[in-house]
Design a protein around this motif. Sequence first.
Motif, short mmCIF file in Angstrom:
data_model
loop_
_atom_site.label_atom_id
_atom_site.label_comp_id
_atom_site.label_asym_id
_atom_site.label_seq_id
_atom_site.Cartn_x
_atom_site.Cartn_y
_atom_site.Cartn_z
N ALA A 160 1.03 -3.43 -13.19
CA ALA A 160 1.64 -2.13 -13.52
C ALA A 160 0.58 -1.09 -13.83
N GLU A 161 -0.56 -1.52 -14.40
CA GLU A 161 -1.63 -0.58 -14.73
C GLU A 161 -2.45 -0.18 -13.51
N VAL A 162 -2.71 -1.13 -12.62
CA VAL A 162 -3.65 -0.86 -11.51
C VAL A 162 -2.96 -0.36 -10.25
N ARG A 163 -1.67 -0.54 -10.13
CA ARG A 163 -0.98 -0.21 -8.88
C ARG A 163 -1.16 1.25 -8.49
N SER A 164 -1.03 2.14 -9.46
CA SER A 164 -1.13 3.57 -9.15
C SER A 164 -2.57 4.02 -8.90
N LEU A 165 -3.55 3.16 -9.20
CA LEU A 165 -4.96 3.51 -9.03
C LEU A 165 -5.53 3.03 -7.71
N LEU A 166 -4.75 2.29 -6.94
CA LEU A 166 -5.25 1.77 -5.66
C LEU A 166 -5.41 2.91 -4.65
N PRO A 167 -6.46 2.87 -3.83
CA PRO A 167 -6.59 3.86 -2.75
C PRO A 167 -5.39 3.79 -1.81
N VAL A 168 -4.88 4.95 -1.39
CA VAL A 168 -3.70 5.01 -0.53
C VAL A 168 -4.13 4.84 0.93
N PRO A 169 -3.58 3.87 1.67
CA PRO A 169 -3.95 3.70 3.07
C PRO A 169 -3.60 4.93 3.91
N GLY A 170 -4.34 5.09 5.01
CA GLY A 170 -4.13 6.25 5.87
C GLY A 170 -2.75 6.30 6.48
N TRP A 171 -2.17 5.13 6.82
CA TRP A 171 -0.85 5.14 7.46
C TRP A 171 0.24 5.63 6.51
N MET A 172 0.02 5.51 5.18
CA MET A 172 1.00 5.99 4.22
C MET A 172 0.87 7.50 3.98
N ARG A 173 -0.23 8.08 4.46
CA ARG A 173 -0.45 9.52 4.32
C ARG A 173 -0.26 10.25 5.65
N GLY A 174 0.36 9.58 6.62
CA GLY A 174 0.63 10.20 7.91
C GLY A 174 -0.59 10.36 8.80
N ARG A 175 -1.64 9.56 8.56
CA ARG A 175 -2.87 9.67 9.35
C ARG A 175 -2.94 8.61 10.43
N GLY A 176 -1.86 7.88 10.64
CA GLY A 176 -1.85 6.87 11.67
C GLY A 176 -2.47 5.57 11.20
N GLY A 177 -2.62 4.65 12.14
CA GLY A 177 -3.17 3.35 11.80
C GLY A 177 -2.08 2.31 11.60
N ARG A 178 -2.51 1.06 11.59
CA ARG A 178 -1.56 -0.04 11.45
C ARG A 178 -1.23 -0.27 9.98
N PRO A 179 0.05 -0.47 9.65
CA PRO A 179 0.42 -0.77 8.26
C PRO A 179 -0.21 -2.08 7.81
N GLU A 180 -0.39 -2.20 6.50
CA GLU A 180 -0.95 -3.42 5.93
C GLU A 180 -0.04 -4.60 6.24
N GLY A 181 -0.67 -5.71 6.63
CA GLY A 181 0.11 -6.90 6.96
C GLY A 181 0.46 -7.76 5.77
N TYR A 182 -0.24 -7.55 4.64
CA TYR A 182 -0.03 -8.37 3.46
C TYR A 182 0.07 -7.47 2.22
N CYS A 183 0.71 -8.00 1.20
CA CYS A 183 0.89 -7.25 -0.04
C CYS A 183 -0.48 -7.00 -0.69
N PRO A 184 -0.75 -5.77 -1.12
CA PRO A 184 -2.03 -5.50 -1.78
C PRO A 184 -2.27 -6.36 -3.02
N ARG A 185 -1.19 -6.67 -3.73
CA ARG A 185 -1.36 -7.50 -4.93
C ARG A 185 -1.86 -8.89 -4.56
N ALA A 186 -1.36 -9.46 -3.46
CA ALA A 186 -1.82 -10.78 -3.01
C ALA A 186 -3.28 -10.73 -2.60
N MET A 187 -3.69 -9.64 -1.95
CA MET A 187 -5.09 -9.49 -1.55
C MET A 187 -6.00 -9.38 -2.77
N LEU A 188 -5.59 -8.57 -3.74
CA LEU A 188 -6.40 -8.42 -4.95
C LEU A 188 -6.50 -9.75 -5.69
#
Length: 263
Positions: free
Chosen positions: A7-35
């Motif tokens: 809950a503390e770190v979620r809002s601090l993660l860098p936002v991927p380009g595809w979520m900002r309308g810059r294209g690219g492939r969406p993340e295939g896995y949950c960021p929490r699992a990667m972290l």
Amino acid sequence: MTDAEWAEVRSLLPVPGWMRGRGGRPEGYCPRAMLDAIRYLVDNGIKWRAMPVDFPPWDRIYAFFRRWRDHGLVSEFHDRLRARVREKLGRDTEPTAGVIDSQSIKADAVVGADSRGYDGGKQINGRKRHVVVDTLGLLLGVMVTAADVGDRTAAQVLLAQVAAVHHRLALVWADGGYTGNLVEHCLAAFALVLVIVKRSDDMRGFVVLPKRWIVERLFAHLMRSRRLARDCERRTASAEAVIYWSMTMVMSRRLARPHRGRA
């Protein structure tokens, strides 16, 4: 990580380009699992291919780690966490004072001769970690070199990087290994006052010295991560990234704890 940490770190993660309308492939896995996977690797010191099956495939985790390392995302994420911790403790987000020191560490066999050296003072064949921390012991900058690189030589480069990012930094404490022309160089080039905290000649045994113990506490935090007990990274950039990941674990746990005010 716990739900409180997430809950503390979620809002601090860098936002991927595809979520900002810059294209690219969406993340295939949950960021929490990667972290969690990278934190598991750093904390337990396993090999990439030994990643437990509970996490995503090891090659996808390594690709995530490499992308964050090459694009500076791990240091950006770390800096956001540091600012949040300082705010929680009632401090300004930008520090005005810091402490610099180095730590020599043995290197694994995968470390090549181009980034390996012998520290005659510590009698260690490996690498050296040069760090700058604030007065809370939070990391401001890190540089990994061969162990035979002098502290003053590395400090000129590291302090230039730190001063360029933290414009309010005006005072840095150091030990006797940073004496000489470095004091004048810091004042002229970076407008930094470098104060040398020397050990008295009549001291015997272990003595806690003012300000210098702060950076030693950071080294103690690093040595609790098994991946950092020995330098296992082929590239110095990866070694620096692992240090940032280790400190993100320390700060996320600190944020998740209830605030009890200053000690």
